[in-house]
Design an enzyme around this catalytic site. Structure first.
Site, short mmCIF file in Angstrom:
data_model
loop_
_atom_site.label_atom_id
_atom_site.label_comp_id
_atom_site.label_asym_id
_atom_site.label_seq_id
_atom_site.Cartn_x
_atom_site.Cartn_y
_atom_site.Cartn_z
N ASP A 11 0.88 -1.16 0.00
CA ASP A 11 0.00 0.00 0.00
C ASP A 11 0.92 1.23 0.00
OD1 ASP A 11 -2.52 1.47 0.58
OD2 ASP A 11 -1.49 1.90 2.47
N ASP A 13 0.03 5.16 0.73
CA ASP A 13 -0.16 6.15 1.82
C ASP A 13 -0.41 5.43 3.15
OD1 ASP A 13 0.08 8.13 -0.15
OD2 ASP A 13 -2.07 8.06 -0.57
N GLY A 21 -2.97 12.73 3.93
CA GLY A 21 -4.28 12.98 3.31
C GLY A 21 -4.11 13.42 1.88
N ASN A 54 -5.09 3.29 -3.63
CA ASN A 54 -6.34 4.00 -3.97
C ASN A 54 -6.01 5.48 -4.10
OD1 ASN A 54 -7.89 1.69 -3.74
ND2 ASN A 54 -8.82 2.23 -1.78
N HIS A 94 -10.62 6.10 -9.11
CA HIS A 94 -12.09 6.17 -9.09
C HIS A 94 -12.67 6.42 -7.69
CE1 HIS A 94 -11.01 3.25 -12.43
NE2 HIS A 94 -11.46 4.32 -13.06
N CYS A 109 -11.17 -2.11 -8.95
CA CYS A 109 -9.78 -1.84 -8.59
C CYS A 109 -9.66 -1.07 -7.27
CB CYS A 109 -9.02 -1.13 -9.72
SG CYS A 109 -9.75 0.34 -10.40
#
Ligand SMILES: O=P(O)(O)OC[C@@H](O)[C@H]1O[C@H](OP(=O)(O)O)[C@@H](O)[C@@H](O)[C@@H]1O
Ligand SMILES: [Mg+2]
Ligand SMILES: [Zn+2]
Length: 177
Positions: A11, A13, A21, A54, A94, A109
């Site tokens: 991952d 962040d 953020g 993401n 998205h 995704c």
């Protein structure tokens, strides 16, 4: 036939960098302690290394895909100065509640969906049975589970120490070469 390798899916962040953020500029980006060393250690030990992130900030109109790609290129430039690199970056731009129409979709995704992990497995010689994901949220671990990968929750601290402990314990049970 290409020899399959185990992969570490990181991952971004909250794992490779501090999650301030919706980070999208180098000046707001801070490597997690031990992150550069963790990528290098995995690569030096024969693992593929991917980023699975993401980036709904694109759908939310905070920044563009170009910002995401530029930041990833910058990360790899810095890693290359340390003699290593991430093999590929996968991001989901998205979000169903975004404001930029073309990105306002419910997709496979966005984690906890497994889409980014599945895409990496299709595009690279990944030995999924020996691969792991390291995330900082339950949705990261859920994405790993949905893709058939073992997921681990990073609680913060030194990432190299965390990764080494996981991989070393897998070695003890004979899961990794
Ligand atoms: O690499 P990650 O951890 O998948 O990236 C997360 C960020 O894109 C973003 O995620 C969350 O926002 P959304 O759920 O996408 O709206 C928040 O945790 C933000 O603080 C993160 O920066
Ligand atoms: Mg995260
Ligand atoms: Zn998506």
């Amino acid at each position: 036939m290409t020899q399959k390798k185990p992969a570490v899916f990181f991952d971004r962040d909250g794992v490779l960098n501090i999650d301030h953020g919706y980070v999208h500029r180098r000046e707001d980006f801070a490597w997690m302690p031990g992150a550069i060393e963790a990528v290098k250690w995995c690569k030096d030990n024969g693992w593929l290394v991917f980023v699975i992130t993401n980036q709904s900030g694109v759908a939310r109109g905070f920044y563009t895909e170009q910002h995401v790609r530029d930041l990833h290129a910058c990360m790899n430039r810095e890693l290359k100065q340390h003699g290593t690199a991430i093999d590929a970056f996968y991001y989901c731009p998205h979000h169903i509640s975004g404001v930029v129409e073309e990105y306002c979709v419910s997709c496979n995704c966005r984690k906890p969906g497994p889409g980014m992990i599945q895409q990496a497995i299709e595009e690279w010689p990944v030995d999924a049975g020996r691969s792991i994901l390291i995330g900082d949220k339950a949705s990261d671990v859920a994405a790993a589970q949905a893709a058939g990968i073992q997921g681990y929750l990073f609680p913060g601290g030194n990432l190299l120490k965390f990764v080494k402990a996981i991989i070393t314990s897998q070695l003890k049970v004979g899961k990794c070469l």
